[in-house]
Motif scaffolding. Structure first.
Motif, short mmCIF file in Angstrom:
data_model
loop_
_atom_site.label_atom_id
_atom_site.label_comp_id
_atom_site.label_asym_id
_atom_site.label_seq_id
_atom_site.Cartn_x
_atom_site.Cartn_y
_atom_site.Cartn_z
N GLY A 1 -11.73 8.03 22.99
CA GLY A 1 -13.17 8.14 22.93
C GLY A 1 -13.63 8.84 24.26
N GLN A 2 -12.97 8.49 25.45
CA GLN A 2 -13.48 8.89 26.80
C GLN A 2 -13.06 10.50 27.00
N GLN A 3 -14.18 11.11 27.69
CA GLN A 3 -14.05 12.32 28.08
C GLN A 3 -13.06 12.75 29.13
N ARG A 4 -12.83 11.82 30.01
CA ARG A 4 -12.15 11.80 31.03
C ARG A 4 -11.31 10.48 31.15
N VAL A 5 -10.04 10.69 31.58
CA VAL A 5 -9.14 9.26 31.64
C VAL A 5 -8.45 9.17 32.87
N LYS A 6 -8.51 7.99 33.54
CA LYS A 6 -7.77 7.57 34.68
C LYS A 6 -6.34 7.57 34.44
N LEU A 7 -5.50 8.19 35.22
CA LEU A 7 -4.11 8.15 34.88
C LEU A 7 -3.39 6.90 35.14
N ARG A 8 -4.08 6.10 36.06
CA ARG A 8 -3.78 4.65 36.36
C ARG A 8 -3.84 3.87 35.11
N CYS B 1 2.45 11.26 38.28
CA CYS B 1 2.17 9.85 38.15
C CYS B 1 2.47 9.20 39.45
N ALA B 2 3.22 9.94 40.13
CA ALA B 2 3.66 8.97 41.48
C ALA B 2 2.49 9.32 42.28
N ALA B 3 1.80 10.52 42.25
CA ALA B 3 0.61 10.55 43.02
C ALA B 3 -0.52 9.76 42.64
N GLY B 4 -0.50 9.21 41.26
CA GLY B 4 -1.49 8.42 40.81
C GLY B 4 -1.13 6.81 40.91
N GLY B 5 0.02 6.70 41.63
CA GLY B 5 0.23 5.42 42.10
C GLY B 5 1.16 4.45 41.18
N PHE B 6 1.97 5.04 40.34
CA PHE B 6 2.71 4.41 39.43
C PHE B 6 3.92 5.42 38.85
#
Length: 314
Positions: free
Chosen positions: A191-198, A222-227
């Protein structure tokens, strides 16, 4: 070793073998790329060495290493190869590029998202041109381009692709392709317009194999997102990937070049912050960029990239 004669001749096959050895790093890999045996490649290099009167390779462990003289020759070999392509382009220009054949190598989503529009325009302006399309990704894509099996390569910038500074190719940037998050419609973040990859770090991921452009891009994003994503499903086909996301067994990143996917149980959401992207480019052999047919086709590719929603990267 004897000094090189002033009347010597150069076997272009030997120069090609030297370039492949430099690129691949071993006789076995160079031979595979050239569709020869390692013994045949060694013989071509030995003949070239005799012609020039300088050592080109030296033994290093179980393999070989290029000499300093070989490095000097490689700079000239690239120039010679490019000049031959210019000669080919000049001959094509003599006839105006109105007849002939064109073979295009491309990754799957470029075939569906870019080629139809570009080939339609090419058929309208050059109706007597025969076209063949081959699906391939680096490094095989550029092995085929080097061998003359294809005339234009469409690729994504990632680890398997040649570096931007590679003098063997003339590149044209086509578009910056944004990747969106694919979620099942029942997902807690749908339901969110934007999603945090983390926020998806603990999810099961559906990703192409590491050797594919999108598989590599997803891993780096994903690595740039910290995981590091838990890759539970390895799928390279976009429709199959979308079906698995819709079934609720994982999440994925999907490039806009392959959208829309037309699945009612799937939603696409923009990642929060700087969007993850992949850079799409076309490449021809250096010296071939003046071929009128290639010039026309690459122009159609640029227009197709612009219409697909991406702007050529500056």
């Amino acid at each position: 070793m004897e000094k090189v004669s002033r009347s010597f001749t150069v076997d272009l096959r030997g120069l090609g073998a030297l370039r492949e050895l430099d690129r691949r790093g071993s006789l076995a890999k160079a031979a595979e790329a050239m569709r020869l045996t390692p013994s045949a490649v060694s013989q071509q290099l030995a003949a070239l060495s005799r012609e020039w009167g300088v050592p080109l390779v030296r033994r290093k462990g179980r393999g070989v290493q290029l000499t300093g003289q070989a490095r000097v020759m490689l700079r000239h070999a690239d120039i010679i190869a490019a000049q031959l392509e210019r000669a080919r382009a000049d001959l094509a220009a003599w006839g105006g590029g109105q007849r002939g054949t064109l073979t295009v190598g491309a990754f799957s989503s470029a075939i569906s998202g870019l080629l139809p529009a570009a080939l339609t325009e090419l058929a309208a302006t050059n109706p007597d041109i025969g076209v063949a399309v081959v699906e391939a990704e680096p490094p095989d894509l550029f092995t085929r381009l080097d061998a003359g099996e294809i005339d234009v390569a469409l690729a994504v910038d990632f680890g398997q692709a040649p570096p931007f500074t590679d003098r063997r190719y003339t590149r044209t940037d086509l578009l910056t392709d944004i990747l969106d998050v694919a979620l099942p419609v029942t997902h807690r973040l749908a339901g969110q317009q934007r999603v945090k990859l983390r926020e998806l770090a603990t999810e099961a991921w559906i990703v192409g194999d590491a050797g594919s452009c999108c598989g590599a891009v997803t891993r780096s994003v994903c690595a740039a997102g910290g995981f590091t994503p838990e890759i539970r499903h390895a799928v390279n086909d976009w429709q199959s990937l979308a079906a698995l996301v819709e079934a609720g067994i994982g999440v994925a990143l999907v490039p806009r070049l392959v959208q829309p996917l037309h699945r009612p149980g799937l939603v696409l959401r923009e990642p929060e912050g700087q969007p993850p992207v992949r850079h799409v480019f076309a490449a021809v052999r250096a010296g071939a960029e003046n071929d009128p047919l290639l010039t026309a086709f690459v122009g159609h590719l640029v227009a197709a990239g612009r219409n697909a929603g991406g702007a050529p990267r500056r």
